[in-house]
Design a protein around this motif. Structure first.
Motif, mmCIF file in Angstrom:
data_model
loop_
_atom_site.group_PDB
_atom_site.id
_atom_site.type_symbol
_atom_site.label_atom_id
_atom_site.label_comp_id
_atom_site.label_asym_id
_atom_site.label_seq_id
_atom_site.Cartn_x
_atom_site.Cartn_y
_atom_site.Cartn_z
ATOM 1 N N ILE A 158 -8.923 -4.676 -10.505
ATOM 2 C CA ILE A 158 -9.353 -4.067 -9.251
ATOM 3 C C ILE A 158 -7.882 -4.521 -8.699
ATOM 4 C CG2 ILE A 158 -10.352 -4.057 -7.171
ATOM 5 C CD1 ILE A 158 -11.953 -6.181 -9.774
ATOM 6 N N PHE A 159 -7.379 -3.469 -7.735
ATOM 7 C CA PHE A 159 -6.030 -3.660 -7.383
ATOM 8 C C PHE A 159 -5.990 -2.867 -6.124
ATOM 9 C CE2 PHE A 159 -5.627 -0.482 -10.429
ATOM 10 C CZ PHE A 159 -4.610 0.331 -10.208
ATOM 11 N N TYR A 160 -5.083 -3.433 -5.372
ATOM 12 C CA TYR A 160 -4.541 -2.818 -3.967
ATOM 13 C C TYR A 160 -2.953 -2.396 -3.823
ATOM 14 C CZ TYR A 160 -2.535 -2.909 0.664
ATOM 15 O OH TYR A 160 -1.757 -2.709 1.660
ATOM 16 N N VAL A 161 -2.907 -1.233 -3.371
ATOM 17 C CA VAL A 161 -1.611 -0.669 -3.407
ATOM 18 C C VAL A 161 -1.234 -0.449 -1.834
ATOM 19 C CG1 VAL A 161 -1.313 0.075 -5.657
ATOM 20 C CG2 VAL A 161 -2.060 1.462 -4.044
ATOM 21 N N ASP A 162 0.038 -0.572 -1.346
ATOM 22 C CA ASP A 162 0.346 -0.263 0.157
ATOM 23 C C ASP A 162 0.227 1.176 0.220
ATOM 24 O OD1 ASP A 162 0.707 -2.645 1.257
ATOM 25 O OD2 ASP A 162 2.608 -2.795 0.542
ATOM 26 N N THR A 163 0.531 2.042 -0.962
ATOM 27 C CA THR A 163 0.739 3.456 -0.882
ATOM 28 C C THR A 163 0.149 4.243 -2.065
ATOM 29 O OG1 THR A 163 1.675 5.603 -0.518
ATOM 30 C CG2 THR A 163 3.079 3.658 -1.267
ATOM 31 N N LEU A 164 -0.258 5.004 -2.209
ATOM 32 C CA LEU A 164 -0.833 5.808 -3.439
ATOM 33 C C LEU A 164 0.571 6.736 -3.723
ATOM 34 C CD1 LEU A 164 -4.402 6.897 -2.752
ATOM 35 C CD2 LEU A 164 -3.854 5.475 -4.415
#
Length: 281
Positions: A158-164
């Motif tokens: 599972i991961f988070y990115v500041d922008t797609l």
């Protein structure tokens, strides 16, 4: 002494040098291209260099290894005394690496089983370690592949990115989702599912996204013994803080890796990436 079944993977497994040496894992690198210069992942370019290039809006792309590179790796394994190779790679939906390994396996001088793990980063790395440990215990090719597939099936990323935007540019996530996220200023939580990157949840702020990421990891880990990897790109402080909180919340945690992702994944995820791999043991 190396096991009779050699374990091979690609550079996106992000296993440390110590683990690679200890388990006799062979690694075939992917390539990062910045402008018109090509760099071999793991030896010729670092993730921070990729982050800087992305921040300066330089064109950054990646490419798979050629079948010839896999042929050379399989021949080297045979020359070192291996009887067979289990070749484990990042998701075929994300990269053509699996296809290149499969082409080379047909011409290899020893039996090669190529496995699409459907994973990447330490999700792939933990799967490779399960295969290597089974090989060291004298497992057959079928037993090694079964151990790897079980670990892969049990593992969450599972991961988070500041922008797609970086994922959209690289074709790793649908353009419509990327545009939706930008329009609503959403901070996306993503996951690997069936080998593909999918939107898991949309959160309004980065702090809430990181908090939600932590909660999901705790839920996925439960009370089972687990190994975790906390990955980041240009977000070391945030990764360390998350890892510290997870240590206190997961009493059955047996192994924790905190590391910056490599250049290839960094090129597609972009600066600010924060992700966690949960691998039940």
């Amino acid at each position: 002494m190396p096991p009779h079944v050699a374990i091979l993977t690609d550079s996106t497994a992000y296993l440390g040098h110590e683990a690679i040496a200890r388990h006799h894992v062979r690694v075939v690198p992917l390539t990062v291209v910045i402008g018109d210069e090509a760099f071999e992942e793991g030896t010729e370019i670092s993730a921070p260099a990729v982050a800087r290039a992305l921040q300066k809006r330089h064109p950054v792309t990646t490419s798979r290894p050629s079948p010839a590179e896999f042929t050379a790796a399989y021949e080297a394994a045979a020359a070192a005394g291996a009887d067979a190779v289990v070749s484990l790679h990042l998701s075929a939906d994300i990269s053509g690496t699996y296809d290149a390994a499969t082409v080379a396996a047909k011409e290899a001088p020893l039996p090669v089983r190529v496995v699409d793990t459907g994973l990447v980063a330490m999700a792939l790395g933990f799967t490779v370690l399960a295969a290597a440990e089974t090989a060291e215990a004298g497992g057959t090719v079928d037993e090694i592949v079964a151990a790897a597939q079980k670990r892969a099936a049990d593992t969450s990323a599972i991961f988070y990115v500041d922008t797609l935007d970086y994922l959209r540019r690289g074709g790793r996530i649908g353009a419509a989702q990327a545009l939706l996220g930008s329009a609503l200023a959403v901070k996306p939580l993503l996951r690997l599912a069936d080998g593909r990157i999918e939107l898991l949840e949309k959160v309004r702020t980065s702090s809430k996204a990181v908090s939600r990421l932590e909660e999901i990891v705790v839920e996925r880990a439960g009370t089972r013994p687990v190994a975790l990897a906390v990955h980041h790109l240009a977000a070391a402080d945030r990764a360390t803080a998350l890892a510290d909180r997870l240590r206190t919340r997961l009493p059955a945690l047996e192994h924790l890796v905190v590391s910056e992702v490599g250049a290839v994944i960094g090129a597609h995820a972009g600066p600010g990436l924060l992700g966690v791999v949960v691998a039940p043991l």
